[in-house]
Design a protein around this motif. Structure first.
Motif, PDB file in Angstrom:
ATOM      1  N   TYR A 104       0.775  -1.185   0.060  1.00  0.00           N
ATOM      2  CA  TYR A 104      -0.081   0.001  -0.048  1.00  0.00           C
ATOM      3  C   TYR A 104       0.776   1.309  -0.065  1.00  0.00           C
ATOM      4  N   PRO A 108       0.200   3.553  -4.410  1.00  0.00           N
ATOM      5  CA  PRO A 108      -1.401   3.362  -3.954  1.00  0.00           C
ATOM      6  C   PRO A 108      -1.619   4.432  -2.817  1.00  0.00           C
ATOM      7  N   ARG A 112      -4.230   8.539  -2.801  1.00  0.00           N
ATOM      8  CA  ARG A 112      -5.381   8.591  -1.863  1.00  0.00           C
ATOM      9  C   ARG A 112      -5.520  10.290  -1.685  1.00  0.00           C
ATOM     10  N   ARG A 139      -4.251  -0.486 -11.889  1.00  0.00           N
ATOM     11  CA  ARG A 139      -5.495  -1.159 -11.517  1.00  0.00           C
ATOM     12  C   ARG A 139      -5.221  -1.773 -10.040  1.00  0.00           C
ATOM     13  N   GLU A 140      -3.998  -2.361  -9.939  1.00  0.00           N
ATOM     14  CA  GLU A 140      -3.403  -2.847  -8.413  1.00  0.00           C
ATOM     15  C   GLU A 140      -3.540  -1.849  -7.778  1.00  0.00           C
ATOM     16  N   LEU A 142      -4.907   1.283  -7.568  1.00  0.00           N
ATOM     17  CA  LEU A 142      -6.209   1.728  -7.422  1.00  0.00           C
ATOM     18  C   LEU A 142      -6.782   0.866  -6.145  1.00  0.00           C
ATOM     19  N   SER A 143      -6.725  -0.420  -6.387  1.00  0.00           N
ATOM     20  CA  SER A 143      -7.355  -1.586  -5.610  1.00  0.00           C
ATOM     21  C   SER A 143      -6.687  -1.813  -4.247  1.00  0.00           C
ATOM     22  N   GLN A 145      -5.325  -1.604  -0.573  1.00  0.00           N
ATOM     23  CA  GLN A 145      -6.007  -1.021   0.860  1.00  0.00           C
ATOM     24  C   GLN A 145      -4.786  -1.012   1.884  1.00  0.00           C
ATOM     25  N   VAL A 156     -13.816  -2.486   3.099  1.00  0.00           N
ATOM     26  CA  VAL A 156     -14.267  -1.999   1.708  1.00  0.00           C
ATOM     27  C   VAL A 156     -15.694  -1.979   1.660  1.00  0.00           C
ATOM     28  N   SER A 158     -19.730  -2.277   0.968  1.00  0.00           N
ATOM     29  CA  SER A 158     -20.219  -3.109  -0.312  1.00  0.00           C
ATOM     30  C   SER A 158     -21.548  -2.464  -0.610  1.00  0.00           C
TER      31      SER A 158
END
Ligand code: IDP
Length: 158
Positions: A104, A108, A112, A139-140, A142-143, A145, A156, A158
């Motif tokens: 993270y 990444p 934020r 993509r990785e 952005l996803s 955590q 996350v 839902s």
């Protein structure tokens, strides 16, 4: 990128004045927001992508210039003496392009931050267009955590 007066990250640039095209406007803004010691100039061939914002009725052009590490360091130092430094511009920041072993911290986490306009989208688009990152790496990032002290990850929604 640069830290703006409003606490958001963005790129050097701004709105075109009447009679200016995008290239003239960016070259003027860069001379106000960046170093005078290092003369930065773009031409139309440096344009990477343009986005239309229907909400703001703005056509946003994104340009990229390749510079050596030494020139980048001179640009960063020069910003301290720029006309807009301490006003519209609070400093330059380098984008960390790595991801640390927790998956993270680094890129990444940087994503934020708060970004002005579509500058985050411009950054991501530019990194892929210039072959610095792949779409999969974006993509990785952005996803990813954040990991907390107890080893848990952010819930996350839902
Ligand atoms: O780096 C950027 N990327 C994309 N859009 C931006 C960036 N900086 C500012 N904008 C957008 O451009 C518009 C004008 O921004 P700003 O107020 O900073 O320009 P100015 O320097 O001409 O006053 C705003 O709507 C903002 O969302």
């Amino acid at each position: 990128m640069q830290m703006r007066f409003d606490g958001h990250l963005g790129f050097p640039g701004g709105c075109a004045d009447p009679g200016e095209d995008a290239v003239d406007a960016l070259n003027r803004e860069m001379s106000e927001e960046s170093s005078r010691a290092v003369r930065l100039r773009v031409c139309d061939g440096d344009r990477v992508v343009s986005h239309w914002s229907p909400d703001k009725r703005l056509l946003l052009h994104f340009f990229a210039l390749e510079v050596t590490p030494d020139r980048l360091a001179r640009i960063e130092r020069g910003v301290l003496a720029a006309h807009d430094f301490g006003g519209e511009v609070l400093g330059t920041v380098r984008v960390p392009l790595f991801t640390m072993s927790d998956g993270y911290r680094g890129f990444p986490s940087f994503l934020r931050n708060q970004f002005i306009g579509n500058s985050r989208q411009q950054l991501l688009h530019g990194l892929v267009a210039k072959g610095i990152m792949t779409k999969e790496e974006i993509r990785e990032a952005l996803s990813a955590q954040p990991v907390f002290f107890d080893g848990s990850k952010e819930a996350v929604a839902s």
